[in-house]
Design an enzyme around this catalytic site. Sequence first.
Site, short mmCIF file in Angstrom:
data_model
loop_
_atom_site.label_atom_id
_atom_site.label_comp_id
_atom_site.label_asym_id
_atom_site.label_seq_id
_atom_site.Cartn_x
_atom_site.Cartn_y
_atom_site.Cartn_z
CG HIS A 48 -1.93 0.97 0.98
ND1 HIS A 48 -3.22 0.89 1.65
CD2 HIS A 48 -1.91 2.46 0.79
CE1 HIS A 48 -4.12 2.05 1.55
NE2 HIS A 48 -3.22 2.61 1.07
CD GLU A 80 -4.67 -3.21 0.12
OE1 GLU A 80 -4.47 -2.68 1.09
OE2 GLU A 80 -5.43 -4.16 0.17
CG HIS A 194 -7.41 -2.53 8.70
ND1 HIS A 194 -6.65 -1.80 7.93
CD2 HIS A 194 -7.48 -2.15 9.65
CE1 HIS A 194 -6.05 -0.96 8.69
NE2 HIS A 194 -6.53 -1.14 10.02
C1 LIG Z 1 -6.56 -1.27 3.14
C2 LIG Z 1 -5.80 -1.75 4.34
O1 LIG Z 1 -6.75 -2.12 5.22
C3 LIG Z 1 -4.74 -2.02 4.48
O2 LIG Z 1 -4.10 -2.70 3.43
C4 LIG Z 1 -3.75 -0.90 4.56
O3 LIG Z 1 -2.75 -1.14 3.59
C5 LIG Z 1 -3.06 -0.53 5.78
O4 LIG Z 1 -2.18 0.53 5.89
P1 LIG Z 1 -1.13 0.79 6.74
O5 LIG Z 1 -0.21 -0.49 6.81
O6 LIG Z 1 -0.47 1.91 6.37
O7 LIG Z 1 -1.71 0.78 8.05
N1 LIG Z 2 -6.18 -4.92 2.80
C1 LIG Z 2 -5.65 -5.21 4.28
C2 LIG Z 2 -4.09 -5.25 4.22
O1 LIG Z 2 -3.65 -5.45 3.05
C3 LIG Z 2 -3.39 -5.56 5.58
O2 LIG Z 2 -3.99 -4.96 6.46
P1 LIG Z 2 -3.19 -5.02 8.02
O3 LIG Z 2 -3.29 -6.66 8.12
O4 LIG Z 2 -2.06 -4.58 7.90
O5 LIG Z 2 -4.36 -4.34 8.98
#
Ligand SMILES: CC(=O)[C@@H](O)[C@H](O)COP(=O)(O)O
Ligand SMILES: NCC(=O)COP(=O)(O)O
EC number: 2.6.99.2
Length: 245
Positions: A48, A80, A194
């Site tokens: 992300h 993402e 998440h």
């Molecule tokens: C979309 C989501 O819930 C996660 O993929 C996101 O990448 C979390 O981002 P951080 O790792 O920056 O908290």
């Molecule tokens: N889309 C959720 C993700 O890629 C990871 O979320 P998290 O496990 O770091 O909260």
Amino acid sequence: MPAAMPTLLSVNLNKVALLRNQRDIGLPDLAAAARTVLKAGAHGVTVHPRPDERHIRFADVPMLSAIVAEHGGGAEYNIEGYPSEDWLRLVEENRAHQATLVPDPPEAHTSEEGWNLDTEADVLRPIVARLKARGIRVSLFIDPDPAAPAKAAALGADAVEIYTGDYAHGRPLDDYRATGLAAHEAGLRLNAGHDLSLTNLGAFLDAVPWTAEVSIGHAITAEALWMGWDAVVAAYTAICSGPRG
Ligand SMILES: CC(=O)[C@@H](O)[C@H](O)COP(=O)(O)O
Ligand SMILES: NCC(=O)COP(=O)(O)O
């Protein structure tokens, strides 16, 4: 009850990159982490890249794309992020298999909500078409709202990803199950993510058996500190392929 299907695990490497960025010595090695989780059985890698590059840096994206491609075996790269022009170019230029559009503003601490598919429909529709025209599967990050999947499908999305942060903090699974069923009935691939973890993933998948893929980063990275990557990926893939209750 739908036929049980194995859920795919995509490991989000944001937090490995966050730790790497604390020193200028390249440790932990992000490339090694990607190779390790894929070799251990993860279906794919998720990143992300945020505008401030707090964890994943733009330069990491092509490097990880090459590692996923090198691994082969159907491994997938899921990128993402908020669909800014810079992010869209990053996705297009780095052979993402899936692009997951997330409504985060640049200053967001993390991702904490899905798209408003009513007010953002006119913004999202051409972006979805642009990415699909390049053969990229498009997933929209949504809240657990049974009305959302039909709206996402109407925008041309191939998939939705249910935001599971509130579930991890105690929200009951009723809306997640209803949203998952709605996505299934709309013919959409259903992803989730998440704050999923070894302690809460099984119950989620039992309640939402249509889940095709979970992307997990924060918890799996923390758990890998104790268990090691091989053991923690094996533990998640066992849950993902286990019988659905
Ligand atoms: C979309 C989501 O819930 C996660 O993929 C996101 O990448 C979390 O981002 P951080 O790792 O920056 O908290
Ligand atoms: N889309 C959720 C993700 O890629 C990871 O979320 P998290 O496990 O770091 O909260």
